[in-house]
Design a protein around this motif. Sequence first.
Motif, PDB file in Angstrom:
ATOM      1  N   ASP B  73       0.984  -1.025   0.088  1.00  0.00           N
ATOM      2  CA  ASP B  73      -0.194  -0.125  -0.160  1.00  0.00           C
ATOM      3  C   ASP B  73       0.953   1.204  -0.038  1.00  0.00           C
ATOM      4  O   ASP B  73       0.644   2.270  -0.640  1.00  0.00           O
ATOM      5  CB  ASP B  73      -1.006   0.038   1.237  1.00  0.00           C
ATOM      6  CG  ASP B  73      -2.034  -0.975   1.294  1.00  0.00           C
ATOM      7  OD1 ASP B  73      -2.185  -1.477   0.233  1.00  0.00           O
ATOM      8  OD2 ASP B  73      -2.621  -1.509   2.453  1.00  0.00           O
ATOM      9  N   THR B  74       1.906   1.201   0.890  1.00  0.00           N
ATOM     10  CA  THR B  74       2.794   2.376   0.722  1.00  0.00           C
ATOM     11  C   THR B  74       3.600   2.600  -0.500  1.00  0.00           C
ATOM     12  O   THR B  74       3.778   3.613  -0.824  1.00  0.00           O
ATOM     13  CB  THR B  74       3.986   2.119   1.974  1.00  0.00           C
ATOM     14  OG1 THR B  74       3.054   1.786   3.088  1.00  0.00           O
ATOM     15  CG2 THR B  74       4.861   3.314   2.146  1.00  0.00           C
ATOM     16  N   VAL B  75       4.169   1.311  -1.023  1.00  0.00           N
ATOM     17  CA  VAL B  75       4.638   1.842  -2.351  1.00  0.00           C
ATOM     18  C   VAL B  75       3.912   2.122  -3.465  1.00  0.00           C
ATOM     19  O   VAL B  75       3.947   2.990  -4.112  1.00  0.00           O
ATOM     20  CB  VAL B  75       5.210   0.225  -2.787  1.00  0.00           C
ATOM     21  CG1 VAL B  75       5.690   0.320  -4.244  1.00  0.00           C
ATOM     22  CG2 VAL B  75       6.196  -0.112  -1.983  1.00  0.00           C
ATOM     23  N   ASP B  79       3.143   6.073  -5.564  1.00  0.00           N
ATOM     24  CA  ASP B  79       3.147   5.984  -6.874  1.00  0.00           C
ATOM     25  C   ASP B  79       4.639   5.282  -7.515  1.00  0.00           C
ATOM     26  O   ASP B  79       5.258   5.890  -8.429  1.00  0.00           O
ATOM     27  CB  ASP B  79       2.890   7.368  -7.696  1.00  0.00           C
ATOM     28  CG  ASP B  79       2.012   7.046  -8.904  1.00  0.00           C
ATOM     29  OD1 ASP B  79       1.606   6.246  -9.338  1.00  0.00           O
ATOM     30  OD2 ASP B  79       1.555   8.203  -9.091  1.00  0.00           O
ATOM     31  N   TYR B  80       5.216   4.468  -6.647  1.00  0.00           N
ATOM     32  CA  TYR B  80       6.404   3.484  -7.003  1.00  0.00           C
ATOM     33  C   TYR B  80       7.564   4.618  -6.972  1.00  0.00           C
ATOM     34  O   TYR B  80       8.699   4.127  -7.383  1.00  0.00           O
ATOM     35  CB  TYR B  80       6.257   3.009  -8.420  1.00  0.00           C
ATOM     36  CG  TYR B  80       5.091   1.945  -8.392  1.00  0.00           C
ATOM     37  CD1 TYR B  80       5.251   0.689  -7.758  1.00  0.00           C
ATOM     38  CD2 TYR B  80       3.544   2.299  -8.402  1.00  0.00           C
ATOM     39  CE1 TYR B  80       4.249  -0.180  -7.701  1.00  0.00           C
ATOM     40  CE2 TYR B  80       2.749   1.055  -8.430  1.00  0.00           C
ATOM     41  CZ  TYR B  80       2.908   0.052  -8.015  1.00  0.00           C
ATOM     42  OH  TYR B  80       2.020  -0.758  -7.820  1.00  0.00           O
ATOM     43  N   LEU B 550      11.192   7.361 -13.424  1.00  0.00           N
ATOM     44  CA  LEU B 550      11.282   6.603 -12.161  1.00  0.00           C
ATOM     45  C   LEU B 550      12.536   6.818 -11.205  1.00  0.00           C
ATOM     46  O   LEU B 550      13.468   5.799 -11.180  1.00  0.00           O
ATOM     47  CB  LEU B 550      11.172   5.064 -12.380  1.00  0.00           C
ATOM     48  CG  LEU B 550      10.576   3.949 -11.409  1.00  0.00           C
ATOM     49  CD1 LEU B 550       9.431   4.718 -10.743  1.00  0.00           C
ATOM     50  CD2 LEU B 550      10.226   2.725 -11.987  1.00  0.00           C
ATOM     51  N   LYS B 551      12.964   7.883 -10.797  1.00  0.00           N
ATOM     52  CA  LYS B 551      14.136   8.191 -10.389  1.00  0.00           C
ATOM     53  C   LYS B 551      13.727   9.470  -9.232  1.00  0.00           C
ATOM     54  O   LYS B 551      12.891  10.273  -9.318  1.00  0.00           O
ATOM     55  CB  LYS B 551      15.074   8.778 -11.280  1.00  0.00           C
ATOM     56  CG  LYS B 551      14.728   9.641 -12.022  1.00  0.00           C
ATOM     57  CD  LYS B 551      15.778   9.846 -13.364  1.00  0.00           C
ATOM     58  CE  LYS B 551      15.127  10.889 -14.141  1.00  0.00           C
ATOM     59  NZ  LYS B 551      16.231  11.183 -15.604  1.00  0.00           N
ATOM     60  N   HIS B 552      14.528   9.545  -8.385  1.00  0.00           N
ATOM     61  CA  HIS B 552      14.584  10.494  -7.406  1.00  0.00           C
ATOM     62  C   HIS B 552      15.538  11.954  -8.018  1.00  0.00           C
ATOM     63  O   HIS B 552      16.360  11.722  -8.360  1.00  0.00           O
ATOM     64  CB  HIS B 552      15.271  10.406  -6.032  1.00  0.00           C
ATOM     65  CG  HIS B 552      14.595   9.000  -5.231  1.00  0.00           C
ATOM     66  ND1 HIS B 552      13.206   9.243  -4.645  1.00  0.00           N
ATOM     67  CD2 HIS B 552      15.173   7.760  -5.071  1.00  0.00           C
ATOM     68  CE1 HIS B 552      13.070   8.066  -4.328  1.00  0.00           C
ATOM     69  NE2 HIS B 552      13.894   7.193  -4.302  1.00  0.00           N
ATOM     70  N   THR B 553      14.568  13.072  -7.668  1.00  0.00           N
ATOM     71  CA  THR B 553      15.160  14.152  -7.746  1.00  0.00           C
ATOM     72  C   THR B 553      16.444  14.413  -6.568  1.00  0.00           C
ATOM     73  O   THR B 553      16.120  14.571  -5.523  1.00  0.00           O
ATOM     74  CB  THR B 553      14.496  15.522  -7.878  1.00  0.00           C
ATOM     75  OG1 THR B 553      13.475  15.108  -8.869  1.00  0.00           O
ATOM     76  CG2 THR B 553      15.000  16.660  -8.455  1.00  0.00           C
ATOM     77  N   PRO B 576       6.368  -1.498 -10.774  1.00  0.00           N
ATOM     78  CA  PRO B 576       5.499  -0.513 -10.885  1.00  0.00           C
ATOM     79  C   PRO B 576       4.281  -0.914 -11.932  1.00  0.00           C
ATOM     80  O   PRO B 576       4.576  -1.759 -12.655  1.00  0.00           O
ATOM     81  CB  PRO B 576       6.237   0.624 -11.958  1.00  0.00           C
ATOM     82  CG  PRO B 576       7.811   0.196 -11.519  1.00  0.00           C
ATOM     83  CD  PRO B 576       7.775  -1.067 -11.172  1.00  0.00           C
ATOM     84  N   LYS B 577       3.125  -0.539 -11.334  1.00  0.00           N
ATOM     85  CA  LYS B 577       1.910  -0.693 -11.914  1.00  0.00           C
ATOM     86  C   LYS B 577       1.170   0.332 -12.147  1.00  0.00           C
ATOM     87  O   LYS B 577       1.274   1.336 -11.532  1.00  0.00           O
ATOM     88  CB  LYS B 577       1.221  -1.826 -11.454  1.00  0.00           C
ATOM     89  CG  LYS B 577       1.418  -3.264 -11.238  1.00  0.00           C
ATOM     90  CD  LYS B 577       0.311  -4.374 -10.777  1.00  0.00           C
ATOM     91  CE  LYS B 577       0.847  -5.186  -9.954  1.00  0.00           C
ATOM     92  NZ  LYS B 577       0.155  -5.568  -8.867  1.00  0.00           N
ATOM     93  N   GLU B 578       0.019   0.548 -13.046  1.00  0.00           N
ATOM     94  CA  GLU B 578      -0.600   1.570 -13.356  1.00  0.00           C
ATOM     95  C   GLU B 578      -1.679   1.874 -12.332  1.00  0.00           C
ATOM     96  O   GLU B 578      -1.842   0.884 -11.770  1.00  0.00           O
ATOM     97  CB  GLU B 578      -1.484   1.575 -14.565  1.00  0.00           C
ATOM     98  CG  GLU B 578      -0.773   2.170 -15.979  1.00  0.00           C
ATOM     99  CD  GLU B 578      -0.106   3.575 -15.705  1.00  0.00           C
ATOM    100  OE1 GLU B 578      -0.856   4.155 -15.201  1.00  0.00           O
ATOM    101  OE2 GLU B 578       1.034   3.443 -15.875  1.00  0.00           O
TER     102      GLU B 578
END
Lengths: 232, 581
Positions: B73-75, B79-80, B550-553, B576-578
């Motif tokens: 749920d947290t992931v 939003d992944y 899919l990366k951190h800034t 990752p899923k929609e």
Amino acid sequence: MRVKFKIYRYQPEVREEPYFDTFEFDAEPTDRVLDGLNHIRWQMDGTLVLRRSCQQGICGSDAMRINGANRLACKVLIGDVGAKITIEPLMGFRVIKDLVVDMDDFFEQYRSVLPYMITEKPPPEVERLQSPAEREVYDDTTKCILCAACTTACPSFWSNRDFVGPAAIVQAHRFIFDSRDEGTDERLEVLGERDGVWRCRTIFNCTEACPRDIKITRAIGEVKKAIALKGA
Amino acid sequence: MSKHVHTYDALVVGGGGAGLMAAVYLTRQPGLRTAVLSKLYPTRSHTGTAQGGISASLGNMGEEDSWEWHAFDTVKGGDYLGDQDAIEIMCREAPEVVYDLEHMGLPFSRTDDGRIAQRRFGGHTQNYGESLVRRSCYAADRTGHMILQTLYQQSIKHGVRFFDEFQVVDLLIDDGGCRGAVALELRTGDLHVFRSKALVLATGGYGRIWEITSNAITLTGDGLFVSARCGIPLEDMEFFQFHPTGIWKLGFLITEGVRGEGGILRNSEGERFMERYAPSLKDLASRDVVSRAIYKEIRAGRGIDGRRYVHLDATHLGADVIEQKLPEIADFCRIYLGIDPVTDPMPVQPTAHFAMGGIPTDIHGAVLALDGSVIRGLYAAGECACVSVHGANRLGTNSLLDLVVFGRRAGIAMADHCAAAELLPVGDDPAGRARADLERLWATAGKDGEKAAEIRREMSELMMNNVSVFRTEELLIEAKEKLAELKERADRIAIDDPSRGFNLDLTEAWETQGMVVLAQVITECALHRTESRGAHSREDFPDRDDENWLKHTLAVLRDGTVEIGYKPVSFTRFEPKEGVS
């Protein structure tokens, strides 16, 4: 509405004696008194000092005397106190600057009642059990936010600053009546001393002043009874 | 050298949930000298306002639950973007820390058989999204208050040394690591140097950057500002959560617990509009989804009376549920709105609430430099840190959990570090930079110049209009340009109060200068991320773009400009899923 704030000022670096300042401005009746004070600070006079943080009645920073009664400035609407508002610092503590008072002694008194869970038995792997009824007994006193409105409304405290004060007794009550706690004897001993609960003369100022609606005088009464029963 | 120099093994900056949890664990180490610096009395900290609860898969309510479901749920809620190694740790340790708090005396609400009571909260489900589960452990609707009180009580019990009303204004950091901090003693206006082997920043959030916010007036991002000035990167700053149900105009929260108990959002037509936006979770869809839905309803002219709010309706819950389970909310409504939630719906609008981004740390709270190496002796925990467990959007009740899990981990790691580390030397005048900053402000007293309050007003309105629930390139570029002007003006702030002791005018001016810089960082990060993910919603890039984003800034301040870099997300078990709600 047009409002007039009359505010106690004490600026020791500039002037030895305290004085009153008056500020007039337009406000909404739904504005908090704290909004009015912020308005003064940000638009009229940046030297005015007070403590404030959450602005929603839970952090306990902005207890002060508003038209003579101890209130949280963020929990009183201007429309509810009227167009003329007198603001003064809490009574019974040394004033540091304007509405900021010295809280050191207050927190010392708080510490003196051992305000923490005391247990000898090692805890289980999971939670200790406590029934909803056991939990209910001390629910009211867990609401305390240590704002000091009660202690500084208490005539017994005004006349004797060594009195531990209602806030500390509220904090002790929260543990004395918690079924999980094992430190009752120690706490009752502290509170049974000369400057403990017996300084309370059941004047009810504390209950009236509490912004959290804690039935403080009743809680103090329950502690007195516990001490009397223990002595008996 | 300043006349006030203090030496400790461990320093905790900030007296909220994360800081006090670290302090409690530090003081359990015999012989370790620990001090807490807080710009408030610790019991004034903002942890105290958290209402709804702290999540842990205890399964006390006759429903099966597991930490793996909590992690999923947290992931998904994030939003992944959350780091799954950290999320697994948080969810696995959740039951243990909740029991730990109970053992410390926290007065949780109880089930009939005496166990910790739990309730539903948005996004917390059974069996990987199948149905909602009761996972939030609560103490009526004052869970944060009870956590703060309990941890303060334990700090006193264990003899923590407190420096109350000491505001940290600089960190002593160089290539060798962190050597301590410089703090302003508010009562006197004196600067103090605190030397330490290990220091944890637990300074909370920075919601005051926005006009409508649930955050305390003191939540100005000081910890992030002083870090960024020392060259420490800030992670994922474009992700700031707007909680869907702030009280109209005032900004502070009506807990999600109201919807957890069955409260319903309605537009001007009385329609339960969340059925259209999130057919399965409805009013308990994750916060970013609900906030966007409310904005869209308002934009479509379905705000109540055409204004910028909708209704949160709890009138069908009955007086008993409201008085027993939501007493603080009932109190709020009566005092501030003059309405009774038992009979009247509550006016709500999205409000700036929680920073998912912050100071990058590893799973022990150790702060990470741009190259990913640990900065020796420097830790961060709680809302000011980014470990990252919340990813692009935080689930309700996961913030209190984050505070205690990672506050505890930081405390334990710091104790280990102190056992082996030497106290590093400091230079001749470690308070020099802080003194120069503050003396510059003091020297403006009574002179003509910009007013901090006016700069704050313009900044917070700008951020609310241009960098909030919905963003576009055009809005962000406009914000960037205006913030550059505001930054220049902030450098010319003049204060009214010349005095040394308790100079609130001075500290507010200093905080304002810091917030403008953080607003610039946030805007730059939001401009760079050309996708929509979690709380960051770009109308010109409406889709999530896993291939590129899919990366951190990571944002770094260099000579007054913001430089942007990236780092990968950690994956363990969830691909990752929609998003489907």
